[in-house]
Design an enzyme around this catalytic site. Structure first.
Site, PDB file in Angstrom:
ATOM      1  N   ILE A 103      -5.374  -0.138  -2.524  1.00  0.00           N
ATOM      2  CA  ILE A 103      -5.644   1.296  -2.693  1.00  0.00           C
ATOM      3  C   ILE A 103      -6.780   1.719  -1.772  1.00  0.00           C
ATOM      4  O   ILE A 103      -7.928   1.280  -1.932  1.00  0.00           O
ATOM      5  CB  ILE A 103      -6.022   1.597  -4.164  1.00  0.00           C
ATOM      6  CG1 ILE A 103      -4.890   1.153  -5.099  1.00  0.00           C
ATOM      7  CG2 ILE A 103      -6.342   3.078  -4.345  1.00  0.00           C
ATOM      8  CD1 ILE A 103      -5.212   1.300  -6.586  1.00  0.00           C
ATOM      9  N   ASP A 104      -6.434   2.561  -0.793  1.00  0.00           N
ATOM     10  CA  ASP A 104      -7.456   3.107   0.112  1.00  0.00           C
ATOM     11  C   ASP A 104      -7.854   4.475  -0.432  1.00  0.00           C
ATOM     12  O   ASP A 104      -6.997   5.267  -0.809  1.00  0.00           O
ATOM     13  CB  ASP A 104      -6.888   3.267   1.526  1.00  0.00           C
ATOM     14  CG  ASP A 104      -6.412   1.946   2.117  1.00  0.00           C
ATOM     15  OD1 ASP A 104      -5.438   1.959   2.888  1.00  0.00           O
ATOM     16  OD2 ASP A 104      -7.019   0.904   1.786  1.00  0.00           O
ATOM     17  N   TYR A 105      -9.139   4.747  -0.475  1.00  0.00           N
ATOM     18  CA  TYR A 105      -9.567   6.004  -1.094  1.00  0.00           C
ATOM     19  C   TYR A 105     -10.738   6.622  -0.356  1.00  0.00           C
ATOM     20  O   TYR A 105     -11.476   5.947   0.360  1.00  0.00           O
ATOM     21  CB  TYR A 105      -9.958   5.760  -2.561  1.00  0.00           C
ATOM     22  CG  TYR A 105     -11.168   4.854  -2.702  1.00  0.00           C
ATOM     23  CD1 TYR A 105     -11.021   3.476  -2.771  1.00  0.00           C
ATOM     24  CD2 TYR A 105     -12.464   5.393  -2.755  1.00  0.00           C
ATOM     25  CE1 TYR A 105     -12.129   2.638  -2.875  1.00  0.00           C
ATOM     26  CE2 TYR A 105     -13.575   4.567  -2.852  1.00  0.00           C
ATOM     27  CZ  TYR A 105     -13.395   3.189  -2.911  1.00  0.00           C
ATOM     28  OH  TYR A 105     -14.492   2.372  -3.003  1.00  0.00           O
TER      29      TYR A 105
ATOM     30  N   ASN B 176       0.849  -1.192   0.000  1.00  0.00           N
ATOM     31  CA  ASN B 176       0.000   0.000   0.000  1.00  0.00           C
ATOM     32  C   ASN B 176       0.882   1.239   0.000  1.00  0.00           C
ATOM     33  O   ASN B 176       1.324   1.685  -1.075  1.00  0.00           O
ATOM     34  CB  ASN B 176      -0.958  -0.044   1.203  1.00  0.00           C
ATOM     35  CG  ASN B 176      -2.043   0.989   1.123  1.00  0.00           C
ATOM     36  OD1 ASN B 176      -1.859   2.078   0.578  1.00  0.00           O
ATOM     37  ND2 ASN B 176      -3.218   0.663   1.652  1.00  0.00           N
TER      38      ASN B 176
ATOM     39  N   TYR C 211      -5.372   7.632  -0.472  1.00  0.00           N
ATOM     40  CA  TYR C 211      -4.770   8.027   0.810  1.00  0.00           C
ATOM     41  C   TYR C 211      -3.820   6.934   1.274  1.00  0.00           C
ATOM     42  O   TYR C 211      -4.087   5.747   1.058  1.00  0.00           O
ATOM     43  CB  TYR C 211      -5.869   8.240   1.873  1.00  0.00           C
ATOM     44  CG  TYR C 211      -6.588   9.558   1.737  1.00  0.00           C
ATOM     45  CD1 TYR C 211      -7.465   9.795   0.681  1.00  0.00           C
ATOM     46  CD2 TYR C 211      -6.384  10.587   2.669  1.00  0.00           C
ATOM     47  CE1 TYR C 211      -8.107  11.009   0.544  1.00  0.00           C
ATOM     48  CE2 TYR C 211      -7.035  11.805   2.551  1.00  0.00           C
ATOM     49  CZ  TYR C 211      -7.894  12.014   1.480  1.00  0.00           C
ATOM     50  OH  TYR C 211      -8.542  13.219   1.341  1.00  0.00           O
TER      51      TYR C 211
END
Lengths: 262, 205
Positions: free
Chosen positions: A137-139, A111, A150
């Site tokens: 993928i953190d969003y 990540n 993010y």
């Protein structure tokens, strides 16, 4: 034909009990307020018995000195489950990846480290194989109402939009993308199928979506409207009144190709 | 005693755990000399073709395997990348010679339907093309776990024990006498996967 996948997500943190170095299972809401809800190895065994398609373990503490505790969990899990296990959280180098693979991980999840050093994706893929690298993928929506990636557990906004970063990660050798909606995490109000389908249409590698499942209909939407290849869920499977068996039945009803456990 | 070949990268622990759960003794073979005491061998998955072949050559395994498998007739099971290196050629990152036990080459997956994804990841149904002791007790259409971007394209259909479909036919399992190979990961395919491993462990030529 290839089946759509249901993937329980197990978030880990060191126990808050003084003197304990054990990793415990936690549930979060919006990537915050981690509540300890059990033992990851026990929970993994339950998922194995219920026929989960694979498991994702994420070390939320992800400190460079927390490796032993994480490795210990993965080793124990590997003794009892015979399905693929993806491990992430603080993976920063090829050596980190090697250590996890040597201890039972089949796929490595990157990540923050991938955003900081995109070359790492290709480096790990070269050693472990392309299909072994998952870019997570953190969003969430930023203050301008645009989707933004993010890092550092959802705290630092980055220069990428999710679909563009997914495309770049794929270009650099990622085997799969794991999308997680920070805002919907743990809320049970449904997946972000809009963003999911945007990413699914941008890349040609498999897309796993997560964040927000509360009812089986949300999981169905993840596959249909979201066009995801897999739905990962944490709170949904272990801290709600949902389970794999019943979710599979709903997917079959919705004519989504899944493994049917006899 | 089942020997799992380890030359630095591969999913060794899971294979060991699976065989041990079935009650079989397993040893990790890090040196070519370790092959001597083994009754049967496993070439594990995970890694890259060229890297794996380099590792096998460097460790002296290439010659030791030829001896153990072709001269002594020890049964061997190649899993995923372990299957790929048994081919004549690999094409990942450039043309690279394999062990040459199965005629054909390993090429990138190119599904006819562009909506299908590469790598091929997940549980897929297997169709049997020949009766193989590897699949005894496994019903037609059983699902196994696949995770790969490259697949083996054989020169001849002879030896293809099972296939699956992902925008085209993919060889899922091979058998030539006591030499077995699977594209899927039996150690990651729960009940039927363990059945395949048990069948390999019991196989008598």
């Amino acid at each position: 034909m290839l089946k759509s996948r249901l993937i329980p997500k197990l978030q880990l943190k060191p126990s808050s009990r003084a003197g304990s170095s054990r990793m415990v299972l936690v549930t979060t809401v919006g990537f915050a307020s981690a509540v300890e809800i059990g033992d990851p190895v026990s929970q993994a065994k339950i998922y194995e018995a219920q026929g989960a398609d694979e498991l994702i373990f994420l070390d939320l503490a992800a400190t460079s000195d927390g490796r032993e505790a994480l490795v210990d969990v993965i080793r124990k899990v590997a003794e009892h489950v015979f399905m693929p296990v993806t491990v992430g959280g603080g993976v920063r180098s090829v050596d980190d990846a090697r250590l996890l693979v040597a201890n039972g991980a089949d796929k490595i999840c990157l990540n923050t480290a991938a955003l900081d050093n995109p070359d790492l994706i290709g480096e790990i893929a070269e050693v472990c194989g392309t299909s072994s690298v998952v870019v997570s993928i953190d969003y969430r929506l930023d203050r301008f109402g645009l989707y933004r990636v993010y890092s550092q557990n959802g705290t630092i906004p980055r220069e990428w939009q999710p679909a563009d970063w997914a495309a770049e990660a794929a270009r650099r050798g990622a085997g799969e993308i794991l999308l997680t909606s920070i805002a919907r995490d743990g809320t049970g109000r449904g997946l972000d199928v809009t963003l999911t389908s945007q990413v699914a249409r941008t890349v040609s590698i498999p897309v796993i979506t997560s964040g927000g499942c509360g009812q089986p209909s949300h999981v169905v939407a993840g596959f249909i409207e979201g066009m995801a290849d897999a739905v990962a869920a944490g709170t949904y499977f272990c801290f709600r009144d949902q389970n794999l068996v019943q979710t599979r039945a709903q997917l079959v009803n919705a004519a989504i190709p899944v493994r049917v456990m006899t | 005693m089942i020997g799992i070949i380890d030359q630095g990268m591969g999913n060794i622990l899971s294979i060991r755990n699976a065989f041990e759960a079935l009650g079989h003794e397993v040893k990790t073979c890090r040196d070519a000399a370790d092959l001597r005491g083994m009754q049967r061998l496993v070439l594990p998955g995970i890694g890259a073709f060229e890297d794996r072949m380099a590792g096998l050559t460097r460790g002296g395994f290439t010659a030791a395997l030829e001896d153990a498998v072709w001269n002594e007739g020890k049964p061997i099971l190649g899993i995923c990348l372990g299957m790929h290196v048994m081919a004549d050629w690999g094409t990942e990152g450039g043309r690279c010679r394999g062990l040459g036990w199965f005629g054909g080459e390993v090429v990138r997956l190119t599904p006819a339907d562009c909506r299908l994804r590469v790598p091929h990841v997940g549980w897929n149904e297997v169709t049997f093309r020949a009766t193989s002791p590897l699949f005894e007790g496994v019903p037609a259409g059983a699902e196994f776990y696949f995770v790969h971007s490259y697949h083996f394209r054989p020169d001849v259909v002879d030896g293809v024990a099972a296939v699956c479909h992902h925008g085209g036919e993919i060889v899922a399992a091979l058998q030539r006498g006591h030499i077995f190979a699977t594209q899927f990961h039996p150690e990651k395919s729960q009940a039927y996967g363990l059945t395949v491993l048990e069948n390999f462990a019991r196989y008598k030529s």
